[in-house]
Motif scaffolding. Structure first.
Motif, PDB file in Angstrom:
ATOM      1  N   GLN A  10     -22.471 -46.494  -5.813  1.00 58.09           N
ATOM      2  CA  GLN A  10     -21.317 -46.703  -6.679  1.00 58.09           C
ATOM      3  C   GLN A  10     -20.123 -46.090  -5.949  1.00 58.09           C
ATOM      4  O   GLN A  10     -20.000 -44.869  -5.887  1.00 58.09           O
ATOM      5  CB  GLN A  10     -21.550 -46.035  -8.032  1.00 58.09           C
ATOM      6  N   PRO A  11     -19.251 -46.925  -5.370  1.00 59.41           N
ATOM      7  CA  PRO A  11     -18.175 -46.394  -4.534  1.00 59.41           C
ATOM      8  C   PRO A  11     -17.140 -45.553  -5.266  1.00 59.41           C
ATOM      9  O   PRO A  11     -16.453 -44.739  -4.658  1.00 59.41           O
ATOM     10  CB  PRO A  11     -17.522 -47.640  -3.929  1.00 59.41           C
ATOM     11  N   GLU A  12     -17.030 -45.749  -6.557  1.00 55.97           N
ATOM     12  CA  GLU A  12     -16.111 -44.955  -7.362  1.00 55.97           C
ATOM     13  C   GLU A  12     -16.643 -44.915  -8.788  1.00 55.97           C
ATOM     14  O   GLU A  12     -17.469 -45.729  -9.177  1.00 55.97           O
ATOM     15  CB  GLU A  12     -14.693 -45.521  -7.306  1.00 55.97           C
ATOM     16  N   ARG A  13     -16.185 -43.957  -9.543  1.00 58.64           N
ATOM     17  CA  ARG A  13     -16.703 -43.764 -10.898  1.00 58.64           C
ATOM     18  C   ARG A  13     -16.524 -45.008 -11.758  1.00 58.64           C
ATOM     19  O   ARG A  13     -17.412 -45.413 -12.475  1.00 58.64           O
ATOM     20  CB  ARG A  13     -16.021 -42.565 -11.558  1.00 58.64           C
ATOM     21  N   PHE A  67     -12.212 -36.456  -9.125  1.00 64.06           N
ATOM     22  CA  PHE A  67     -12.664 -37.093 -10.361  1.00 64.06           C
ATOM     23  C   PHE A  67     -13.352 -38.425 -10.081  1.00 64.06           C
ATOM     24  O   PHE A  67     -14.323 -38.779 -10.729  1.00 64.06           O
ATOM     25  CB  PHE A  67     -11.476 -37.320 -11.313  1.00 64.06           C
ATOM     26  N   ASP A  68     -12.855 -39.164  -9.114  1.00 64.08           N
ATOM     27  CA  ASP A  68     -13.358 -40.511  -8.850  1.00 64.08           C
ATOM     28  C   ASP A  68     -14.388 -40.495  -7.720  1.00 64.08           C
ATOM     29  O   ASP A  68     -14.211 -41.109  -6.676  1.00 64.08           O
ATOM     30  CB  ASP A  68     -12.180 -41.423  -8.503  1.00 64.08           C
ATOM     31  N   ARG A  95     -18.471 -43.546   4.632  1.00 65.96           N
ATOM     32  CA  ARG A  95     -17.155 -44.187   4.631  1.00 65.96           C
ATOM     33  C   ARG A  95     -17.279 -45.587   4.043  1.00 65.96           C
ATOM     34  O   ARG A  95     -18.207 -46.310   4.353  1.00 65.96           O
ATOM     35  CB  ARG A  95     -16.601 -44.270   6.048  1.00 65.96           C
ATOM     36  N   THR A  96     -16.329 -45.927   3.174  1.00 70.69           N
ATOM     37  CA  THR A  96     -16.182 -47.292   2.665  1.00 70.69           C
ATOM     38  C   THR A  96     -14.794 -47.766   3.074  1.00 70.69           C
ATOM     39  O   THR A  96     -14.053 -47.042   3.726  1.00 70.69           O
ATOM     40  CB  THR A  96     -16.326 -47.354   1.127  1.00 70.69           C
ATOM     41  N   ASP A  97     -14.423 -48.966   2.641  1.00 67.44           N
ATOM     42  CA  ASP A  97     -13.082 -49.444   2.970  1.00 67.44           C
ATOM     43  C   ASP A  97     -12.002 -48.704   2.185  1.00 67.44           C
ATOM     44  O   ASP A  97     -10.831 -48.740   2.542  1.00 67.44           O
ATOM     45  CB  ASP A  97     -12.968 -50.951   2.741  1.00 67.44           C
ATOM     46  N   LYS A  98     -12.390 -47.983   1.104  1.00 70.04           N
ATOM     47  CA  LYS A  98     -11.420 -47.295   0.261  1.00 70.04           C
ATOM     48  C   LYS A  98     -11.409 -45.778   0.430  1.00 70.04           C
ATOM     49  O   LYS A  98     -10.430 -45.126   0.096  1.00 70.04           O
ATOM     50  CB  LYS A  98     -11.685 -47.604  -1.213  1.00 70.04           C
ATOM     51  N   LYS A  99     -12.500 -45.193   0.894  1.00 69.29           N
ATOM     52  CA  LYS A  99     -12.576 -43.731   0.937  1.00 69.29           C
ATOM     53  C   LYS A  99     -13.653 -43.274   1.897  1.00 69.29           C
ATOM     54  O   LYS A  99     -14.477 -44.066   2.358  1.00 69.29           O
ATOM     55  CB  LYS A  99     -12.842 -43.173  -0.462  1.00 69.29           C
ATOM     56  N   ASN A 100     -13.660 -41.982   2.175  1.00 75.70           N
ATOM     57  CA  ASN A 100     -14.758 -41.368   2.902  1.00 75.70           C
ATOM     58  C   ASN A 100     -15.005 -40.002   2.298  1.00 75.70           C
ATOM     59  O   ASN A 100     -14.185 -39.480   1.566  1.00 75.70           O
ATOM     60  CB  ASN A 100     -14.487 -41.301   4.407  1.00 75.70           C
ATOM     61  N   LEU A 144     -14.820 -52.050 -11.399  1.00 76.41           N
ATOM     62  CA  LEU A 144     -14.582 -53.246 -12.197  1.00 76.41           C
ATOM     63  C   LEU A 144     -14.808 -54.469 -11.326  1.00 76.41           C
ATOM     64  O   LEU A 144     -14.068 -54.705 -10.372  1.00 76.41           O
ATOM     65  CB  LEU A 144     -13.158 -53.253 -12.758  1.00 76.41           C
ATOM     66  N   PHE A 145     -15.847 -55.206 -11.626  1.00 77.37           N
ATOM     67  CA  PHE A 145     -16.118 -56.490 -10.989  1.00 77.37           C
ATOM     68  C   PHE A 145     -16.423 -56.402  -9.502  1.00 77.37           C
ATOM     69  O   PHE A 145     -16.238 -57.363  -8.781  1.00 77.37           O
ATOM     70  CB  PHE A 145     -14.959 -57.469 -11.247  1.00 77.37           C
ATOM     71  N   ASP A 146     -16.859 -55.253  -9.007  1.00 73.36           N
ATOM     72  CA  ASP A 146     -17.275 -55.163  -7.614  1.00 73.36           C
ATOM     73  C   ASP A 146     -18.618 -55.868  -7.457  1.00 73.36           C
ATOM     74  O   ASP A 146     -19.556 -55.611  -8.216  1.00 73.36           O
ATOM     75  CB  ASP A 146     -17.423 -53.703  -7.165  1.00 73.36           C
ATOM     76  N   THR A 147     -18.707 -56.775  -6.474  1.00 71.53           N
ATOM     77  CA  THR A 147     -19.963 -57.482  -6.234  1.00 71.53           C
ATOM     78  C   THR A 147     -20.636 -57.009  -4.954  1.00 71.53           C
ATOM     79  O   THR A 147     -21.779 -57.359  -4.698  1.00 71.53           O
ATOM     80  CB  THR A 147     -19.733 -59.002  -6.164  1.00 71.53           C
ATOM     81  N   SER A 148     -19.921 -56.225  -4.146  1.00 70.49           N
ATOM     82  CA  SER A 148     -20.524 -55.671  -2.939  1.00 70.49           C
ATOM     83  C   SER A 148     -19.671 -54.509  -2.431  1.00 70.49           C
ATOM     84  O   SER A 148     -18.514 -54.364  -2.810  1.00 70.49           O
ATOM     85  CB  SER A 148     -20.658 -56.733  -1.845  1.00 70.49           C
ATOM     86  N   SER A 149     -20.286 -53.716  -1.581  1.00 68.61           N
ATOM     87  CA  SER A 149     -19.584 -52.597  -0.953  1.00 68.61           C
ATOM     88  C   SER A 149     -20.264 -52.287   0.370  1.00 68.61           C
ATOM     89  O   SER A 149     -21.487 -52.134   0.415  1.00 68.61           O
ATOM     90  CB  SER A 149     -19.620 -51.358  -1.857  1.00 68.61           C
ATOM     91  N   GLU A 150     -19.487 -52.224   1.434  1.00 66.23           N
ATOM     92  CA  GLU A 150     -20.025 -51.818   2.729  1.00 66.23           C
ATOM     93  C   GLU A 150     -19.859 -50.315   2.870  1.00 66.23           C
ATOM     94  O   GLU A 150     -18.778 -49.781   2.620  1.00 66.23           O
ATOM     95  CB  GLU A 150     -19.321 -52.547   3.865  1.00 66.23           C
ATOM     96  N   VAL A 151     -20.946 -49.661   3.250  1.00 62.55           N
ATOM     97  CA  VAL A 151     -20.951 -48.209   3.383  1.00 62.55           C
ATOM     98  C   VAL A 151     -21.509 -47.847   4.754  1.00 62.55           C
ATOM     99  O   VAL A 151     -22.564 -48.348   5.145  1.00 62.55           O
ATOM    100  CB  VAL A 151     -21.815 -47.540   2.292  1.00 62.55           C
ATOM    101  N   SER A 152     -20.806 -46.989   5.451  1.00 61.74           N
ATOM    102  CA  SER A 152     -21.291 -46.458   6.723  1.00 61.74           C
ATOM    103  C   SER A 152     -21.691 -45.009   6.503  1.00 61.74           C
ATOM    104  O   SER A 152     -20.962 -44.243   5.859  1.00 61.74           O
ATOM    105  CB  SER A 152     -20.192 -46.523   7.793  1.00 61.74           C
TER     106      SER A 152
END
Length: 164
Positions: free
Chosen positions: A72-75, A52-53, A135-140, A78-86
């Motif tokens: 968009q790292p997840e659906r 879902f997410d 891959r992000t810091d929260k999921k892949n 809230l207040f994300d200002t950056s995201s590192e993605v590999s």
């Protein structure tokens, strides 16, 4: 009559099985500004799977008319200002930092600059329909490259600044 019934049943099963095997890829949407009626394209693809997410990767037009990619790292962010993605690129890994930026008509999105957007677009183009691991810091997960070239070309050709 019995054989006819079996033949129809077989055909319906084959058609149903074929239709269930479709794999989604990139899609294109058009949005219109309610005040000045400018039409803005958006290409987007969601993470592969039934979660879902899901994460999403997309493309929109910058103020200059160039394409910029957003992540968009997840659906629900809230207040994300950056995201590192590999992203997995062949045997290597490439890493990008998507940072909040204002996009006309779409508001604040996590974007990379135009040069990095071209690099990521090339990565998806070179994949020729294969999934790209991320891959992000929260999921892949995996993001499809199906239709990426076509979707990005549609966005590029329909950017409001490119039409003027």
């Amino acid at each position: 009559m019995y054989r006819l019934f079996l033949a129809v049943l077989f055909l319906l099963t084959a058609v149903t099985a074929f239709a269930d095997d479709l794999k989604p890829g990139w899609s294109v949407q058009f949005h219109q500004d309610t005040f000045d009626r400018t039409i803005m394209p958006l290409a987007i693809v969601s993470e592969v799977g039934d979660d879902f997410d899901k994460a999403s990767l997309g493309a929109v037009c910058s103020r200059s008319g160039a394409i910029v990619l957003f992540f968009q790292p997840e659906r629900f962010m809230l207040f994300d200002t950056s995201s590192e993605v590999s992203f997995r690129a062949g045997q290597g890994v490439v890493k990008y930092r998507f940072v909040a930026g204002k996009i006309p008509g779409f508001g604040s999105l996590l974007i990379v600059d135009e040069a990095q957007s071209r690099e990521i677009a090339t990565l998806f183009s070179d994949a020729k329909g294969d999934d790209i691991a991320f891959r992000t810091d929260k999921k892949n997960g995996l993001i499809s490259s199906i239709g990426a070239d076509t979707a990005l070309e549609i966005v590029r050709e329909n950017c409001p600044a490119a039409q003027k």
